[in-house]
Design an enzyme around this catalytic site. Structure first.
Site, short mmCIF file in Angstrom:
data_model
loop_
_atom_site.label_atom_id
_atom_site.label_comp_id
_atom_site.label_asym_id
_atom_site.label_seq_id
_atom_site.Cartn_x
_atom_site.Cartn_y
_atom_site.Cartn_z
N SER A 131 0.83 -1.20 0.00
CA SER A 131 0.00 0.00 0.00
C SER A 131 0.87 1.26 0.00
CB SER A 131 -0.96 -0.04 1.20
OG SER A 131 -2.13 0.67 0.91
N LYS A 183 -21.12 18.25 8.21
CA LYS A 183 -20.03 18.39 9.17
C LYS A 183 -19.83 17.12 10.00
CE LYS A 183 -16.70 20.76 10.93
NZ LYS A 183 -15.54 21.06 10.09
#
Length: 321
Positions: A131, A183
């Site tokens: 990764s 949010k």
């Protein structure tokens, strides 16, 4: 009264020790002057031609490196110091990392790609270079892996816990006050909406596409060829070699030889690597306890603050947070 005085003395003593340890840690910070020869020899000197070993170990994150993790700020500082030294002809990256945060991996990748214009860079993969670890490796001129190395895992994952069911079971509610519709999109106290899932999916796809494009750029391959090998698939070193994700099978000895060739150095180019004395290791270890430098809490906070993580897939084992 005597007991209070004793406790006050202990408090003063620990504060003094913590201060001294903090100063010692700062003084013993990394610099090119602290690179010493990995092939026998004296302290690195500007008059010597050589190559420098830089380890990429553990989780990759923003900030400073610790003994078991890699901080982008530390690596970038080292690379920029080496760029200014004309006697440093190459870099040997030794990678043993399952990945980490996207931005930190991208920063190191971009700096290496820039540095590759003037220095030769060879990678030696250890147990794991997956990764984010592979992301960084792809910016080099040449990659070695051992047969048993775990690599690849070109993919992106984003996650957030959801404890809504548990809270509902015990009748616990959470009030959220926000300015901005999305949010609390990653809130663990409610289910996400379809619209939010679409937004997160787009974010992941954008990051994934950039990951694939960067690997293709670093490896001088087509995007299509990397896409066929991506999707989070993992490879042994031997399998990665067959699929041309790495260039050869070998370890430090082979990587050192190849780096010498790329640097057009007759014989084996001297390798210089940062070394810590037993005292420095003890100081830094104690510094973690007294000052919290590189503590697990700090690493957890760093990883959780990044909404998108490039990590070792669960089929290999979870990244320990």
């Amino acid at each position: 009264m005597e007991r209070n005085q004793f406790l006050l003395f202990l408090s003063f003593l620990f504060s003094t020790i913590a201060t001294i340890l903090g100063i010692a840690i700062l003084i013993s910070g990394s610099s090119l002057a602290r690179f010493s020869s990995g092939t026998g020899g004296s302290l690195f000197q500007a008059s010597e031609i050589g190559a420098v070993v830089i380890p990429i170990v553990g989780e990759i994150h923003s900030g400073e490196s610790t003994f078991d993790s890699t901080g982008a700020d530390t690596v970038l500082r080292q690379l920029r110091e080496l760029e200014e030294d004309g006697n440093v002809k190459g870099i040997l990256l030794e990678i043993n990392s399952p990945g980490g945060t996207v931005a930190a991996s991208q920063e190191i990748f971009n700096e290496l790609l820039h540095l590759r214009k003037t220095k030769k860079i060879v990678v030696s993969m250890k147990d794991v270079a997956a990764s984010g670890g592979y992301y960084i490796a792809s910016a080099s001129d040449y990659i070695f892996a051992e047969n048993g190395t775990i690599t690849g895992s070109i993919g992106v994952i984003s996650f957030a816990p959801n404890v809504k069911g548990l809270l509902d079971r015990y009748g616990v509610g959470v009030r959220t006050y926000k300015a901005g519709k999305y949010k609390d999109m990653y809130s663990p106290f409610r289910d996400s909406t379809n619209e939010e899932d679409d937004m997160i999916g787009k974010q992941l796809q954008d990051t994934y596409r950039k990951f694939v494009e960067d690997v293709a750029k670093g490896r001088n391959k087509t995007v299509k060829s990397i896409e066929e090998l991506a999707e989070g698939k993992i490879y042994s070193g031997e399998d990665a070699f067959r699929n041309k994700l790495v260039d050869d099978i070998g370890g430090r000895r082979e990587a050192h030889k190849k780096l010498s060739e790329l640097c057009q150095y007759e014989g084996q180019i001297p390798l210089f690597e940062q070394e810590y004395s037993p005292f420095e290791r003890m100081i830094r270890s104690l510094g973690v306890k007294f000052l919290g430098e590189g503590s697990q809490t700090a690493k957890i906070r760093s990883l959780l603050q990044a909404q998108v993580l490039v990590i070792l897939p669960t089929s290999l084992g979870k990244l320990m947070l």
